[in-house]
Design a protein around this motif. Structure first.
Motif, PDB file in Angstrom:
ATOM      1  N   PHE A 429       0.802  -1.222   0.000  1.00  0.00           N
ATOM      2  CA  PHE A 429       0.000   0.000   0.000  1.00  0.00           C
ATOM      3  C   PHE A 429       0.839   1.280   0.000  1.00  0.00           C
ATOM      4  O   PHE A 429       0.292   2.375   0.065  1.00  0.00           O
ATOM      5  N   LYS A 431       2.037   3.165   1.997  1.00  0.00           N
ATOM      6  CA  LYS A 431       1.998   3.769   3.326  1.00  0.00           C
ATOM      7  C   LYS A 431       1.190   2.869   4.261  1.00  0.00           C
ATOM      8  O   LYS A 431       0.136   2.351   3.887  1.00  0.00           O
ATOM      9  N   GLU A 433      -0.564   3.682   6.762  1.00  0.00           N
ATOM     10  CA  GLU A 433      -1.864   4.280   7.061  1.00  0.00           C
ATOM     11  C   GLU A 433      -2.925   3.869   6.047  1.00  0.00           C
ATOM     12  O   GLU A 433      -4.115   3.798   6.375  1.00  0.00           O
ATOM     13  N   LYS A 434      -2.521   3.599   4.825  1.00  0.00           N
ATOM     14  CA  LYS A 434      -3.479   3.233   3.780  1.00  0.00           C
ATOM     15  C   LYS A 434      -3.854   1.752   3.827  1.00  0.00           C
ATOM     16  O   LYS A 434      -4.746   1.316   3.092  1.00  0.00           O
ATOM     17  N   SER A 435      -3.188   0.997   4.677  1.00  0.00           N
ATOM     18  CA  SER A 435      -3.407  -0.454   4.712  1.00  0.00           C
ATOM     19  C   SER A 435      -4.542  -0.866   5.639  1.00  0.00           C
ATOM     20  O   SER A 435      -4.891  -2.049   5.688  1.00  0.00           O
ATOM     21  N   LYS A 437      -7.619  -0.585   5.498  1.00  0.00           N
ATOM     22  CA  LYS A 437      -8.833  -1.067   4.843  1.00  0.00           C
ATOM     23  C   LYS A 437      -8.827  -2.575   4.617  1.00  0.00           C
ATOM     24  O   LYS A 437      -9.872  -3.178   4.388  1.00  0.00           O
TER      25      LYS A 437
END
Length: 480
Positions: A429, A431, A433-435, A437
């Motif tokens: 991802f 980052k 933080e984007k993972s 989900k």
């Protein structure tokens, strides 16, 4: 149909009849039609509110005869309902099954990122740990042996480093290019300040550590508005809320919340147990929360100087005619050892005792606490890690022995799980933080399910663990 549903049907619905309520100023969210519930022995407002999915306040509003929180046996209570009464039985069962299944699915579903497409194949990470290399003497083997003999910040750092190295080697085998830089914080604020002044962390994907919460805050403040993510790797205590900090271990309150969810199911599953709460000054708030569920519970207060519990007291309170739930709410080693030993001597074929705690600290790993005693008492607790051995862990142990000449401990295994997860999330991802989900990931003994709280990522994953004789098992709410 599970055991919980059977008990729920037998216990709840024979006492239900329909009635009409004409009281003015009732909550508008409810229908006028209500159920009539006859209070059983040891039932509380809390347990009844859980059965019917209504608030305690609304129960009081519909029943002005209730004084305070006191109920009497065979008292007739009006139970307000939000649903059509014609399907109250079916809908109540569906509601409970839905909530239970959500917990089961959340705890069981995991994602394997090793088979994912990597969008970022070159990663740079830092490891900040209190190795305290300055304490080593290069010309004194005996001094170094003494430093490495006992558990301390240096041995914890070395164990963590070794686990992280194996995770990095595995991701390199998957096709990633990893750059690792290691920093010895020495658990010293001046050393950390020097590290911050001499290094630019803008290009780092993430930094694991430092291990101590106050040092994590210092690093976060030191890099300012940098987008580099800082990982709190080992503490269950809360760290200072910062947008770029990730709490990778489920905190105490998260674990307690999971345990109270389990207790709520016990309230329905076992409506009339004998309950005892053994607590100290530091756990009064927890004791009060348990009392909300079991208002009739017997209370035994202990302290650091008086850790001994009179066996005659527990023997007189424990019964043979029903299940005995004992909540041990203390992190004092002497209290834990004495209580577990005492209860172990009082359990028998006629007397079923279940020992529980809402938070199991690392003190339970002390060699003076008998696992045999805990197993005999079916000790049950929430945990951020799973102390269970399987084939995957056996394979890891063999790799670790080949690399370092000894078996890995809990810290090394956690370092492997955490580092592997962070590298894969970053690769897939870009980052971390984007993972979030993707949901939950799990490896050897640790799982990760990050949610955003106050702008920072916090791991919400919790294992429910139970001792059974000499075995330790993970269980979920389908076991009820």
């Amino acid at each position: 149909m599970g055991m919980m549903k059977k008990i729920f049907l037998l216990f709840l619905f024979p006492a239900c009849v329909f009635s009409q309520v004409t009281t003015e100023n009732l909550p508008q969210s409810y229908t006028i039609d209500t159920l009539i519930h006859e209070v059983k022995r040891k039932q509380t407002l809390y347990s009844i509110s859980k059965i019917y999915d209504v608030s305690i306040q609304d129960l009081k509003t519909f029943n002005p005869k209730i004084k305070g929180n006191k109920l009497s046996r065979k008292m007739q209570l009006n139970i307000p309902q939000k649903r059509k009464l014609i399907s109250i039985i079916d809908e109540s069962i569906v509601l409970i099954e839905k909530n239970k299944n959500e917990l089961i699915n959340k705890s069981n579903q995991t994602i394997n990122l090793k088979d994912s497409v990597f969008k970022k194949k070159s990663l740079k990470l830092g490891l900040m740990a209190p190795f305290k290399i300055d304490q080593f003497e290069m010309d004194s083997v005996e001094v170094n042996k003494r430093l490495l003999k006992d558990l301390n910040l240096t041995t914890i750092s070395l164990d963590f480093y070794s686990g992280a190295i194996l995770a990095i080697k595995e991701t390199v085998g998957l096709g990633l290019d990893i750059e690792l830089n290691v920093f010895d914080t020495n658990n010293d604020q001046f050393r950390i300040e020097k590290i911050l002044m001499e290094n630019d962390f803008e290009s780092y994907d993430f930094i694991i550590g430092p291990f101590i919460p106050r040092n994590i805050s210092q690093i976060s403040n030191g890099i300012g508005d940098s987008k580099t993510t800082i990982i709190s790797p080992l503490t269950t205590n809360e760290v200072e809320i910062k947008k770029n900090i990730v709490q990778s271990i489920s905190q105490k309150e998260v674990q307690k919340k999971a345990m109270f969810s389990y207790i709520d199911y016990l309230v329905l599953d076992e409506p009339d147990p004998c309950v005892m709460i053994i607590y100290d000054e530091k756990s009064i708030e927890t004791k009060n929360k348990i009392l909300e569920r079991y208002s009739y519970a017997e209370l035994i207060k202990v302290n650091d100087t008086q850790s001994f519990v009179d066996p005659e007291i527990t023997d007189s309170l424990l019964v043979s005619s029903k299940k005995n739930f004992v909540f041990l709410e203390s992190q004092n080693l002497n209290i834990i050892t004495s209580v577990s030993s005492l209860l172990n001597s009082q359990v028998n074929e006629e007397r079923d005792i279940k020992l529980m705690t809402t938070f199991r600290s690392d003190i339970y790993e002390n060699e003076n606490i008998s696992f045999e005693h805990l197993g005999k008492l079916n000790f049950t607790y929430p945990s951020y890690y799973k102390p269970i051995y399987n084939q995957n862990l056996t394979d890891f142990n063999q790799d670790y022995i080949l690399e370092f000449g000894k078996l890995p401990n809990k810290t090394a295994i956690r370092a492997y799980d955490l580092t592997l997860d962070l590298l894969l999330r970053s690769a897939v991802f870009r980052k971390i933080e984007k993972s979030i989900k993707i949901g939950q990931t799990e490896y050897l003994q640790n799982k990760f399910d990050y949610q955003i709280e106050n702008e920072m990522l916090v791991n919400q994953a919790v294992y429910m663990i139970r001792h059974e004789k000499l075995e330790i098992i993970e269980f979920d709410f389908s076991d009820l």
